[in-house]
Design an enzyme around this catalytic site. Sequence first.
Site, PDB file in Angstrom:
ATOM      1  N   LYS A   1      40.727 -30.401  67.044  1.00 20.32           N
ATOM      2  CA  LYS A   1      40.509 -29.057  66.868  1.00 20.32           C
ATOM      3  C   LYS A   1      39.472 -28.424  67.750  1.00 20.32           C
ATOM      4  CE  LYS A   1      39.638 -28.918  62.467  1.00 20.32           C
ATOM      5  NZ  LYS A   1      40.000 -30.389  62.270  1.00 20.32           N
TER       6      LYS A   1
ATOM      7  N   ARG B   1      38.244 -23.555  54.490  1.00 21.18           N
ATOM      8  CA  ARG B   1      38.661 -24.947  54.243  1.00 21.18           C
ATOM      9  C   ARG B   1      39.598 -25.010  53.083  1.00 21.18           C
ATOM     10  NH1 ARG B   1      36.089 -28.856  57.254  1.00 21.18           N
ATOM     11  NH2 ARG B   1      34.283 -28.278  58.404  1.00 21.18           N
TER      12      ARG B   1
ATOM     13  N   ARG C   1      36.979 -45.383  68.712  1.00 22.14           N
ATOM     14  CA  ARG C   1      35.950 -44.989  69.454  1.00 22.14           C
ATOM     15  C   ARG C   1      34.661 -45.757  69.142  1.00 22.14           C
ATOM     16  NH1 ARG C   1      35.473 -38.500  67.863  1.00 22.14           N
ATOM     17  NH2 ARG C   1      34.749 -39.255  65.774  1.00 22.14           N
TER      18      ARG C   1
ATOM     19  N   ARG D   1      38.998 -39.811  54.670  1.00 23.24           N
ATOM     20  CA  ARG D   1      38.755 -38.424  55.210  1.00 23.24           C
ATOM     21  C   ARG D   1      39.984 -37.826  55.320  1.00 23.24           C
ATOM     22  NH1 ARG D   1      35.775 -39.237  60.824  1.00 23.24           N
ATOM     23  NH2 ARG D   1      35.798 -36.916  60.764  1.00 23.24           N
TER      24      ARG D   1
END
Length: 216
Positions: free
Chosen positions: A13, A88, A127, A170
Amino acid sequence: MRLVLVGPPGAGKGTQAQYIASNLSIPKISTGDIFRANVSGGTDLGKLAKTYMDRGDLVPDEVTIAMVRDRLSEDDAQDGFLLDGFPRNVAQAEILRDMLKDWGQALDLVLELVVDDDEVVRRLAGRRTCSQCGRIWHVEFDDKKDDKCDACGGALFQRDDDKEETVRHRLEVYQEQTAPLVSYYADEDILVGVDATGPVEEVTQRAMDAIRPFMG
């Protein structure tokens, strides 16, 4: 053009918001940017938000909404904006709708970046962050064969919020909070989904192709 960008963590995003806003010549407005600007600027809302942040608490909706209202009322946002990170949930979406209605405005489009959970886990769990310079590398995309930073030689580590179990949690939270928001905008007939897999440039092109029919 007034649009909202939604999508799960790891959908890209932030990157796409930057490119899309630049292509449309409108400001990219993220809640993170608004918070930082208010706190660093020492505004009344920034001072209030900082009291919550310093305690490790979530900033209440009414403070966030007040900051968004102030930002959307600035001159550069009068002809359009791209919102990233707000709303949200459905309650915030209804407040945004009413806020814009008071100003004689409305959202033109809500763009959903669509990516499946396994791809998000692949992106985020791969990552590695340099302990010295903070640069982020990816075990797969950067073809990392060792645990050293190619830029400075610092040791690479996996942040806790990049661990697979955390990423999947998440995603669960995102689905709980944001799935109803996606349905809300689909019912308003202003939701368009865009496949967010593949090279950044290709995703941007798909996004711009999806946006064009909604432009003036």
